[in-house]
Scaffold this motif. Structure first.
Motif, short mmCIF file in Angstrom:
data_model
loop_
_atom_site.label_atom_id
_atom_site.label_comp_id
_atom_site.label_asym_id
_atom_site.label_seq_id
_atom_site.Cartn_x
_atom_site.Cartn_y
_atom_site.Cartn_z
N PHE A 67 0.90 -1.18 -0.07
CA PHE A 67 -0.13 -0.05 0.01
C PHE A 67 0.81 1.05 0.00
CE2 PHE A 67 0.52 -1.09 4.50
CZ PHE A 67 0.72 0.10 4.92
N THR A 68 0.38 2.52 -0.35
CA THR A 68 1.16 3.55 -0.40
C THR A 68 0.54 4.63 0.77
OG1 THR A 68 1.22 3.23 -2.77
CG2 THR A 68 1.84 5.43 -1.81
N SER A 69 1.31 5.08 1.37
CA SER A 69 0.85 5.85 2.56
C SER A 69 0.32 7.29 1.98
CB SER A 69 2.11 6.37 3.48
OG SER A 69 2.96 6.96 3.00
N ALA A 70 -0.16 8.24 2.86
CA ALA A 70 -0.58 9.49 2.44
C ALA A 70 0.66 10.34 1.75
CB ALA A 70 -1.18 10.09 3.64
N GLN A 71 1.84 10.20 2.55
CA GLN A 71 2.97 10.67 2.08
C GLN A 71 3.62 10.12 0.61
OE1 GLN A 71 2.53 9.35 5.25
NE2 GLN A 71 1.86 11.41 6.03
N GLY A 72 3.07 9.08 0.27
CA GLY A 72 3.53 8.61 -0.91
C GLY A 72 4.60 7.62 -0.65
N ASN A 73 4.86 7.19 0.36
CA ASN A 73 5.86 6.02 0.54
C ASN A 73 5.17 4.52 0.59
OD1 ASN A 73 7.88 7.74 1.27
ND2 ASN A 73 6.94 8.10 3.36
N GLU A 74 5.86 3.55 -0.34
CA GLU A 74 5.32 2.56 -0.35
C GLU A 74 5.70 1.55 0.83
OE1 GLU A 74 5.23 0.61 -4.37
OE2 GLU A 74 6.61 -0.98 -3.36
N LYS A 75 4.88 0.70 1.35
CA LYS A 75 5.05 -0.38 2.24
C LYS A 75 4.47 -1.89 1.64
CE LYS A 75 6.06 -2.15 6.29
NZ LYS A 75 6.06 -3.68 5.43
N VAL A 76 5.46 -2.62 1.47
CA VAL A 76 5.60 -3.99 1.11
C VAL A 76 5.07 -4.77 2.21
CG1 VAL A 76 6.47 -6.02 -0.13
CG2 VAL A 76 7.23 -3.82 -0.68
N VAL A 77 3.79 -5.23 2.03
CA VAL A 77 2.93 -5.97 3.04
C VAL A 77 3.52 -7.71 3.03
CG1 VAL A 77 0.69 -7.21 4.10
CG2 VAL A 77 1.13 -4.66 3.17
N GLU A 78 3.54 -8.20 1.87
CA GLU A 78 4.02 -9.41 1.60
C GLU A 78 4.37 -9.63 0.27
OE1 GLU A 78 2.09 -14.00 2.43
OE2 GLU A 78 0.71 -12.36 2.59
N ILE A 79 5.31 -10.58 -0.05
CA ILE A 79 5.90 -10.93 -1.31
C ILE A 79 5.44 -12.80 -1.76
CG2 ILE A 79 7.79 -11.55 -2.64
CD1 ILE A 79 9.34 -9.29 -0.69
N ILE A 80 4.47 -12.45 -2.71
CA ILE A 80 4.04 -13.89 -2.54
C ILE A 80 4.86 -14.82 -3.58
CG2 ILE A 80 1.75 -15.11 -3.45
CD1 ILE A 80 1.30 -13.47 -1.03
N PRO A 81 5.22 -15.99 -3.23
CA PRO A 81 6.06 -16.75 -4.13
C PRO A 81 5.13 -17.92 -4.90
CG PRO A 81 5.97 -17.65 -1.90
CD PRO A 81 5.33 -16.39 -2.04
N ALA A 82 5.74 -18.27 -6.23
CA ALA A 82 5.11 -19.34 -7.00
C ALA A 82 4.60 -20.55 -5.88
CB ALA A 82 5.64 -19.93 -7.93
N GLY A 83 3.25 -21.04 -6.11
CA GLY A 83 2.70 -22.06 -5.42
C GLY A 83 1.94 -21.65 -4.25
N GLN A 84 1.87 -20.42 -3.88
CA GLN A 84 0.99 -19.66 -2.82
C GLN A 84 -0.28 -19.23 -3.37
OE1 GLN A 84 3.16 -17.89 0.66
NE2 GLN A 84 1.80 -16.48 0.57
N THR A 85 -1.08 -19.05 -2.16
CA THR A 85 -2.51 -18.47 -2.65
C THR A 85 -2.63 -17.07 -2.05
OG1 THR A 85 -3.70 -19.70 -0.92
CG2 THR A 85 -3.78 -20.53 -3.15
N PHE A 86 -3.49 -16.29 -2.24
CA PHE A 86 -3.72 -14.96 -1.58
C PHE A 86 -4.80 -14.40 -2.06
CE2 PHE A 86 -1.61 -14.02 -5.72
CZ PHE A 86 -2.08 -12.84 -6.28
N GLY A 87 -5.63 -13.48 -1.24
CA GLY A 87 -6.70 -12.83 -1.29
C GLY A 87 -7.98 -13.74 -0.82
N GLU A 88 -7.59 -14.75 0.12
CA GLU A 88 -8.73 -15.68 0.47
C GLU A 88 -9.66 -14.76 1.53
OE1 GLU A 88 -5.50 -18.86 0.21
OE2 GLU A 88 -5.60 -16.51 0.30
N ALA A 89 -8.84 -14.03 2.64
CA ALA A 89 -9.45 -13.45 3.74
C ALA A 89 -10.16 -12.08 3.19
CB ALA A 89 -8.26 -12.77 4.67
N ILE A 90 -9.70 -11.40 2.22
CA ILE A 90 -10.70 -10.38 1.80
C ILE A 90 -11.85 -10.93 1.02
CG2 ILE A 90 -10.56 -8.41 -0.05
CD1 ILE A 90 -9.28 -7.68 2.54
#
Length: 231
Positions: A67-90
């Motif tokens: 996500f990008t902060s109000a100041q324009g700084n980017e924060k990486v939450v997670e790096i998804i590797p091959a073989g993994q799923t993502f987005g289930e909780a949302i």
């Protein structure tokens, strides 16, 4: 970019622990609500605020959630590797995405439709329990990472990261090489460090003889010494 799929989607879905107890006909129904997606390095898969209509299974490549902060700084939450799923909780929360997803390399994935999955969940409560267990494991890892960011120094975070990224090694192996799979800036953000701080710590570790940096390859000449430094 979406392309016609030549993949054996039921077979790929059947490899997921999430679907391991399902019958072939059940997986086939979910496969009918699944499509292949290909994105090029740098492409945005979805933006913050986009509706979530399912979850993804990454087949190849690497995806950054950030996500990008109000100041324009980017924060990486997670790096998804091959073989993994993502987005289930949302998907289960029925809310828009709270992060954006960007390809760190050319990527191929499956998008599993929420509608198709919900139909099977209505028929099989065991599937819901498996999904809850999978999400609980991800939450546990996120809490572990948060604890590490709060209690460990920057140097400890980087050493722990390097040791976690090692391939499986035989006990007698004394040295090893870690190949960074993405840029140092992305890794720094994931470890809650600035890129400058990350580079400075790498330099300090190299000066101490704990690592040797060769571009994206980082040699650890004495694994036991690094582990003892952390203990």
């Amino acid at each position: 970019m979406n392309t016609p799929s030549n993949l054996d989607i039921p077979a790929l879905l059947g490899r997921l622990p999430l679907f391991s107890s399902m019958l072939p006909e059940e997986i086939e129904r979910i496969a009918r609500g699944t499509r292949e997606i290909r994105v090029a390095k740098g492409d945005i898969l979805f933006h913050k605020g986009d509706p979530c209509l399912g979850f993804h299974m990454l087949l190849s490549g690497q995806i950054k959630l950030a996500f990008t902060s109000a100041q324009g700084n980017e924060k990486v939450v997670e790096i998804i590797p091959a073989g993994q799923t993502f987005g289930e909780a949302i998907m289960f929360m029925d809310t828009p995405y709270i992060v954006f997803a960007q390809a760190l390399a050319d990527a191929q994935m499956l998008h599993i439709s929420k509608a198709a999955l919900y139909e099977e969940l209505d028929k099989d409560p065991k599937l819901a329990r498996k999904m809850l267990a999978s999400m609980a494991m991800r939450l546990h890892q996120a809490m572990h990472d948060m604890e590490a960011y709060s209690l460990h120094s920057g140097k400890e975070r980087i050493m722990n990261y390097l040791l976690r990224e090692l391939p499986p090694l035989e006990p007698e192996i004394r040295s090893a090489t870690v190949s960074l799979t993405t840029t140092k800036g992305v890794i720094a953000s994931r470890l809650n460090l600035t890129q400058e701080h990350f580079s400075r710590i790498l330099h300090e570790l190299a000066t101490d003889g704990l690592i040797v940096v060769n571009g994206r390859s980082i040699d650890i000449p004495d694994l036991e010494r690094m582990r003892k430094t952390l203990s």
